[in-house]
Design a protein around this motif. Structure first.
Motif, PDB file in Angstrom:
ATOM      1  N   LEU A 150       0.846  -1.185   0.000  1.00 43.10           N
ATOM      2  CA  LEU A 150       0.000   0.000   0.000  1.00 43.10           C
ATOM      3  C   LEU A 150       0.884   1.237   0.000  1.00 43.10           C
ATOM      4  O   LEU A 150       1.836   1.322   0.785  1.00 43.10           O
ATOM      5  CB  LEU A 150      -0.891   0.008   1.254  1.00 43.10           C
ATOM      6  CG  LEU A 150      -1.763   1.244   1.464  1.00 43.10           C
ATOM      7  CD1 LEU A 150      -2.836   1.329   0.383  1.00 43.10           C
ATOM      8  CD2 LEU A 150      -2.389   1.206   2.852  1.00 43.10           C
ATOM      9  N   MET A 151       0.570   2.178  -0.882  1.00 43.46           N
ATOM     10  CA  MET A 151       1.242   3.476  -0.894  1.00 43.46           C
ATOM     11  C   MET A 151       0.221   4.519  -0.463  1.00 43.46           C
ATOM     12  O   MET A 151      -0.855   4.610  -1.051  1.00 43.46           O
ATOM     13  CB  MET A 151       1.785   3.783  -2.293  1.00 43.46           C
ATOM     14  CG  MET A 151       2.869   2.812  -2.709  1.00 43.46           C
ATOM     15  SD  MET A 151       3.413   2.960  -4.429  1.00 43.46           S
ATOM     16  CE  MET A 151       3.704   4.670  -4.617  1.00 43.46           C
ATOM     17  N   ILE A 152       0.568   5.283   0.567  1.00 40.79           N
ATOM     18  CA  ILE A 152      -0.335   6.290   1.114  1.00 40.79           C
ATOM     19  C   ILE A 152       0.244   7.675   0.843  1.00 40.79           C
ATOM     20  O   ILE A 152       1.362   7.979   1.266  1.00 40.79           O
ATOM     21  CB  ILE A 152      -0.521   6.099   2.636  1.00 40.79           C
ATOM     22  CG1 ILE A 152      -1.084   4.711   2.937  1.00 40.79           C
ATOM     23  CG2 ILE A 152      -1.410   7.204   3.205  1.00 40.79           C
ATOM     24  CD1 ILE A 152      -1.098   4.366   4.419  1.00 40.79           C
ATOM     25  N   TYR A 153      -0.547   8.494   0.163  1.00 36.83           N
ATOM     26  CA  TYR A 153      -0.180   9.889  -0.102  1.00 36.83           C
ATOM     27  C   TYR A 153      -1.085  10.787   0.733  1.00 36.83           C
ATOM     28  O   TYR A 153      -2.303  10.651   0.689  1.00 36.83           O
ATOM     29  CB  TYR A 153      -0.371  10.234  -1.582  1.00 36.83           C
ATOM     30  CG  TYR A 153       0.619   9.561  -2.499  1.00 36.83           C
ATOM     31  CD1 TYR A 153       1.816  10.171  -2.828  1.00 36.83           C
ATOM     32  CD2 TYR A 153       0.349   8.307  -3.031  1.00 36.83           C
ATOM     33  CE1 TYR A 153       2.732   9.553  -3.680  1.00 36.83           C
ATOM     34  CE2 TYR A 153       1.247   7.681  -3.880  1.00 36.83           C
ATOM     35  CZ  TYR A 153       2.433   8.313  -4.195  1.00 36.83           C
ATOM     36  OH  TYR A 153       3.333   7.695  -5.038  1.00 36.83           O
ATOM     37  N   LEU A 154      -0.483  11.705   1.473  1.00 43.06           N
ATOM     38  CA  LEU A 154      -1.233  12.673   2.266  1.00 43.06           C
ATOM     39  C   LEU A 154      -0.957  14.067   1.721  1.00 43.06           C
ATOM     40  O   LEU A 154       0.198  14.415   1.432  1.00 43.06           O
ATOM     41  CB  LEU A 154      -0.825  12.600   3.735  1.00 43.06           C
ATOM     42  CG  LEU A 154      -1.111  11.274   4.433  1.00 43.06           C
ATOM     43  CD1 LEU A 154      -0.527  11.268   5.840  1.00 43.06           C
ATOM     44  CD2 LEU A 154      -2.598  10.981   4.465  1.00 43.06           C
TER      45      LEU A 154
END
Length: 188
Positions: A150-154
Motif C-alpha cells: 500500500l502506498m499512502i499519499y497525504l
C-alpha cells in the motif's frame, strides 16, 4: 489504459453523459480513457474495504462510494456539462455532503483508494496522482493487491502530496482523514 482511439478531440461531462451506459470511461482534462473490467482479486479488495469503511462510517458525516460513481472535478465554477474531468475511483470517501448530488460527487473526495491492475497501474500512479493532488484530495491510497503493498499519499499544507508511506498489508492501517478508522487487511 487506452485513450479514445485516434482522436485529439477534447470531451466534457456533457459528452460523457451521452455515451453508452455499458461502456466505462474517465475524462482527465478533456481526454477520454477507457476503463477495463476489474479482476476477481480487485473486486474482493473492493468488497472487503467497502464493508469495513461503511461499517465504521455508520452515524458519521462521511460516506463511502464505489465505482461506478462519477466524481466530477471542475477547474472553477463551470456548469456540469462543461466539466472536462470525471473519474470513477474504486472507492471514494466524501465528508462534505454539499459535494453530493444525484449524479455523484462534484469536487474532491476526502479519501480515494485505487486498487491497481496491470492495465491501470500507470494511469493511477501518474495521471490520477497528479490530478488528485491538483484538486485537493486529502488522502490517496494506491493498493497493489498482488504484491500486498500500500502506498499512502497525504496532502500537505502546501497543497502537495508528500513522499508516500509504503506499507505491507499486514498490520492494521490507520486512516488519517477519518479519526479512529483502521483498515484490517484480509488474506485475499
Amino acid at each position: 489504459m487506452p485513450q479514445l482511439a485516434g482522436t485529439t478531440e477534447r470531451f466534457t461531462y456533457g459528452d460523457y453523459c451521452q455515451w453508452p451506459d455499458d461502456e466505462r470511461w474517465e475524462l482527465i482534462d478533456g481526454q477520454a480513457f477507457a476503463m477495463s473490467a476489474p479482476s476477481r482479486i480487485h473486486q474482493e479488495f473492493v468488497v472487503e474495504l467497502t464493508r469495513q469503511i461503511a461499517n465504521a462510517l455508520q452515524n458519521h458525516p462521511c460516506s463511502v462510494y464505489i465505482a461506478p460513481f462519477d466524481v466530477r472535478l471542475p477547474q472553477r465554477d463551470e456548469a456540469d456539462d462543461q466539466v472536462d474531468t470525471v473519474v470513477q475511483p474504486d472507492l471514494a470517501v466524501i465528508c462534505d455532503r454539499n459535494k453530493l448530488d444525484d449524479k455523484g460527487c462534484r469536487g474532491a473526495p476526502d479519501w480515494i483508494i485505487e486498487i491497481l491492475s496491470p492495465s491501470t497501474a500507470a494511469h493511477d500512479q501518474i495521471r490520477k496522482l497528479a490530478l488528485y493532488e491538483r484538486h485537493g484530495v486529502r488522502e490517496y491510497w494506491l493498493l497493489h493487491p498482488l504484491d500486498r503493498i500500500l502506498m499512502i499519499y497525504l496532502l500537505g499544507e502546501d497543497g502537495r502530496f508528500g513522499k508516500p508511506e509504503v506499507r505491507e498489508l499486514t498490520d492494521p492501517t490507520a486512516v488519517m482523514v477519518v479519526n479512529g478508522l483502521e483498515i484490517q487487511w484480509p488474506e485475499i
